[in-house]
Write a protein that holds these residues in place. Structure first.
Motif, mmCIF file in Angstrom:
data_model
loop_
_atom_site.group_PDB
_atom_site.id
_atom_site.type_symbol
_atom_site.label_atom_id
_atom_site.label_comp_id
_atom_site.label_asym_id
_atom_site.label_seq_id
_atom_site.Cartn_x
_atom_site.Cartn_y
_atom_site.Cartn_z
ATOM 1 N N ASP B 43 1.988 58.705 5.765
ATOM 2 C CA ASP B 43 2.591 57.875 4.780
ATOM 3 C C ASP B 43 2.201 56.275 5.378
ATOM 4 O OD1 ASP B 43 4.823 56.713 3.003
ATOM 5 O OD2 ASP B 43 5.726 56.080 4.787
ATOM 6 N N ALA B 44 2.409 56.302 6.615
ATOM 7 C CA ALA B 44 1.942 54.980 7.357
ATOM 8 C C ALA B 44 0.566 54.621 7.151
ATOM 9 C CB ALA B 44 2.562 54.947 8.871
ATOM 10 N N VAL B 45 -0.115 55.869 7.364
ATOM 11 C CA VAL B 45 -1.685 55.530 7.507
ATOM 12 C C VAL B 45 -1.996 54.928 5.892
ATOM 13 C CG1 VAL B 45 -3.937 56.700 7.314
ATOM 14 C CG2 VAL B 45 -2.043 57.190 8.927
ATOM 15 N N LEU B 48 -1.234 51.526 5.191
ATOM 16 C CA LEU B 48 -1.762 50.335 5.766
ATOM 17 C C LEU B 48 -3.236 50.267 5.229
ATOM 18 C CD1 LEU B 48 -2.889 48.345 8.056
ATOM 19 C CD2 LEU B 48 -3.473 50.423 9.388
#
Lengths: 224, 224
Positions: B43-45, B48
């Motif tokens: 999710d964070a990847v 970004l």
């Protein structure tokens, strides 16, 4: 010259000083290039860096715990603390109205500028560069014990303490559970050498265990 | 063998197949290793990667616009679409109860698995590897025009159309603004060869321009 000092304490020298200036420019200046776009980028960079750090540091923590831990590091207050450590306030470009309004000390402005600076470094030098800088910074700003509190990881703290005192690890036992499946509550006790040190409840076993560990830590620390 | 086909259509071969299996394992299996932790990372990847893509593609869009555009790509429905394109549903490990419940076709399960797979590739091969794969995938799944709608970038669409039809670019003029500074509303008109094609308001000039462009596009397309 001025910005050189800042880059020294930051531990990173910008190839493109314009990018650093943009990251330090608050929107109150009404300049075309202010730091909100870089903040957008930096926010995602920091989410990933802290997320990955926690993912690797706590290989047995479920997603919900990782999210909570991240929220305790990735927030305005915590980033403002890092910004203050770097004295970002002194280097900000802000309007004179914002200046009189103590803008250089506002958590929101400082936190945004911190994120923007991380976004700028990411653009210029990639993820690893920001990663090193941020983890290093967290390490410097928080002492080891702060850092652990920041993670709310009472279980790890308790385990370290009981190993030091008793040479054993604590044991958690579910004493009771009630409520329907979607809204269960667990009562857990923590036992050290078969003696109960604390009881606490929570919406999951893990939460109840953490709550137990917190109380047991207080008890044991009171006894030391 | 089975997973080989999947990796072929994914365009990425895992060094550690265990990691891919984890990413494809839904928590309903009650296995110790399911995909929620990888989803947290993925999710964070993705936040970004998409954030950076938009930051670079739209150098004049303010943070608020970038956030909105990202939200239109980084969401359960859009990720489920990508997951379906990759036929992730066929390769999932899910419980038989979830199987009977059409779990292989559920947006939430598919979207989570997609995020988890991206998280797994990130762990194994770094950010750039996921970046290439995701941008390539978006490009394949959405046709150019879908992609533009996804971004709600009516101004760019209108400009391309007026250049094609009239050989000129549209002109936006602020016709009126009202309200206090923190809650202004702008009325903007869009003119093509000095003829007004649409009028619309918005909380910023950019928003009003986008709204104008949307109407003008409809008008022009109706005329074609």
């Amino acid at each position: 010259m001025h910005l050189k000092n800042f880059q020294q304490s930051l531990g990173y020298s910008f190839k493109n000083t314009q990018l650093l200036k943009e990251a330090l420019t608050h929107k109150s200046t009404k300049k075309e290039m202010h730091n909100e776009r870089l903040e957008f980028l930096g926010d995602a960079v920091l989410d990933l860096i802290i997320g990955e750090f926690l993912y690797k540091k706590f290989p047995h923590s479920p997603e919900g715990e990782l999210s909570k831990m991240r929220a305790s590091i990735v927030n305005e207050k915590a980033f403002a603390t890092l910004a203050k450590y770097l004295k970002i306030g002194e280097y900000l470009y802000i309007s004179s109205a914002e200046e009189q309004n103590n803008g250089r000390e506002k958590d929101s402005i400082l936190s945004n500028a911190f994120e923007a600076i991380m976004g700028a470094i990411y653009l210029e030098n990639g993820l690893e560069s920001v990663q090193k800088l941020v983890l290093n910074l967290l390490d410097k700003v928080y002492t080891i014990s702060d850092f652990k509190n920041l993670f709310y990881d009472h279980k790890t703290n308790l385990q370290e303490l009981t190993q030091a005192i008793f040479g054993v690890i604590p044991e958690y036992i579910v004493l009771d559970s009630k409520g329907p499946d979607h809204n269960k509550e667990f009562l857990v006790g923590v036992f050290i050498q078969e003696k109960e040190y604390a009881k606490a409840s929570g919406k999951s076993k893990k939460e109840a265990q953490q709550n137990c560990a917190k109380i047991a830590l207080e008890v044991l620390r009171g006894q030391q």
